[in-house]
Each structure stands twice: as C-alpha cells, then as structure tokens.
Design an enzyme around this catalytic site. Structure first.
Site, short mmCIF file in Angstrom:
data_model
loop_
_atom_site.label_atom_id
_atom_site.label_comp_id
_atom_site.label_asym_id
_atom_site.label_seq_id
_atom_site.Cartn_x
_atom_site.Cartn_y
_atom_site.Cartn_z
N HIS A 30 0.85 -1.19 0.00
CA HIS A 30 0.00 0.00 0.00
C HIS A 30 0.89 1.24 0.00
O HIS A 30 1.08 1.88 1.02
CB HIS A 30 -0.92 0.00 1.22
CG HIS A 30 -1.81 -1.19 1.29
ND1 HIS A 30 -1.56 -2.24 2.13
CD2 HIS A 30 -2.94 -1.49 0.61
CE1 HIS A 30 -2.51 -3.14 1.97
NE2 HIS A 30 -3.37 -2.71 1.06
N HIS A 34 1.29 1.80 -5.72
CA HIS A 34 -0.04 1.19 -5.75
C HIS A 34 -1.10 2.25 -6.09
O HIS A 34 -1.97 2.03 -6.93
CB HIS A 34 -0.33 0.53 -4.41
CG HIS A 34 -1.74 0.04 -4.25
ND1 HIS A 34 -2.30 -0.93 -5.06
CD2 HIS A 34 -2.71 0.40 -3.36
CE1 HIS A 34 -3.55 -1.15 -4.67
NE2 HIS A 34 -3.81 -0.35 -3.65
N HIS A 69 -6.49 6.10 -1.83
CA HIS A 69 -7.36 5.13 -1.15
C HIS A 69 -6.64 4.28 -0.11
O HIS A 69 -7.27 3.75 0.80
CB HIS A 69 -8.09 4.24 -2.17
CG HIS A 69 -7.24 3.17 -2.76
ND1 HIS A 69 -6.39 3.41 -3.81
CD2 HIS A 69 -7.12 1.87 -2.43
CE1 HIS A 69 -5.77 2.28 -4.11
NE2 HIS A 69 -6.18 1.32 -3.29
N ASP A 70 -5.33 4.14 -0.19
CA ASP A 70 -4.58 3.38 0.82
C ASP A 70 -3.43 4.20 1.42
O ASP A 70 -2.50 3.63 1.99
CB ASP A 70 -4.00 2.10 0.20
CG ASP A 70 -5.01 0.97 0.13
OD1 ASP A 70 -5.97 0.97 0.94
OD2 ASP A 70 -4.86 0.09 -0.74
#
Length: 152
Positions: A30, A34, A69-70
């Site tokens: 993450h 990514h 998102h991460d």
C-alpha cells in the site's frame, strides 16, 4: 477547474501522486506506486469514455480517491485495528477506521507546503469535494465490512 482534456488529467494525476509521496510509507504494498497504478487504471477507463457523464469535480474525486485510497496504510486491516483497540480505531469510533484515516491523511497533506493540490478549486467545487464528500465516499465505500450503500 482542472480536467479539460486527457493530457491535463494525466498531468494533474502525476501532481496528486507526487503530493501523496510526502507521507512515509510503511507497507510494501500500500504505497505511492499502488496508488499510481490504481489512478492509471481509472484514467484508462476515463479515456475510454466512461467519464463523459461526469462533472469535472467528480472526475477529480475519482482520481484523488484512486491515488489516496490506501495512503499511509499500516498493513493491518480494520478488524485488527478495532479488536486491538488501536489509537486509529478510537479516533474513528471503530467505523471504517482505515478509510477514515486515508481521507484525513489526504486532507492533512493538502495543508502541507507545496502539497496543496486543491488550491485551484473554486469555493463551490471545494464545498462539493469536502461537504458532499465524493472523494471521501469513494474511499469509505472501499470498506467491505461497512454498511455503506454505494451511490448510483
């Protein structure tokens, strides 16, 4: 605002990825690569015409959500964070802990010097992004254990 054409969208996406690299990465998966990979896929689908019915601010929310998102992911899942009574779980009241953390981390980055990728937003777009929370909803819908209904 931003996304007038594909080239502008891709340049803006690179700027978003560059800004999120301000966060220390602790998880080997993450990470910024990514986020860039997910954003690249989102941009691909937008170039295929799937973004045509969307407003520019909605495209921005999609791309931002893809990149961040991460962001800052500790490599642990929500269930673990809640069951161990982690600091993050307490902050977010055991609700979509990681997803809320990612949203908060992103907004914190926008307050760092040379990282405010939202500085060009008009007030109405900032309000849309922040208060109707398109990007936040995109991120919070990632919590598969949550009970959120995905908007159509």
């Amino acid at each position: 605002f931003f996304f007038n054409d594909t080239a502008t969208t891709e340049i803006y996406t690179e700027q978003i990825v560059g800004s999120v690299r301000c966060v220390q990465e602790t998880d080997p998966y993450h990470n910024a690569i990514h986020g860039a990979d997910v954003a690249s896929n989102v941009c691909y689908f937008l170039r295929q015409g799937l973004g045509e019915p969307l407003l520019n601010i909605e495209v921005a929310a999609l791309i931002i959500g893809a990149v961040v998102h991460d962001i800052g992911h500790p490599g642990l899942n929500n269930a673990f964070l809640v069951s161990t009574k982690s600091k993050q779980a307490m902050i977010y009241n055991d609700q979509s802990v990681l997803e809320n953390f990612h949203v908060t981390t992103f907004y914190s980055i926008t307050k760092m010097e040379n990282c405010d990728i939202l500085q060009g937003l008009e007030d109405k777009d900032w309000s849309c992004l922040l208060y109707t929370s398109d990007a936040a909803d995109d991120l919070l819908c990632v919590d598969l254990g949550g009970r959120r209904i995905i908007k159509k």
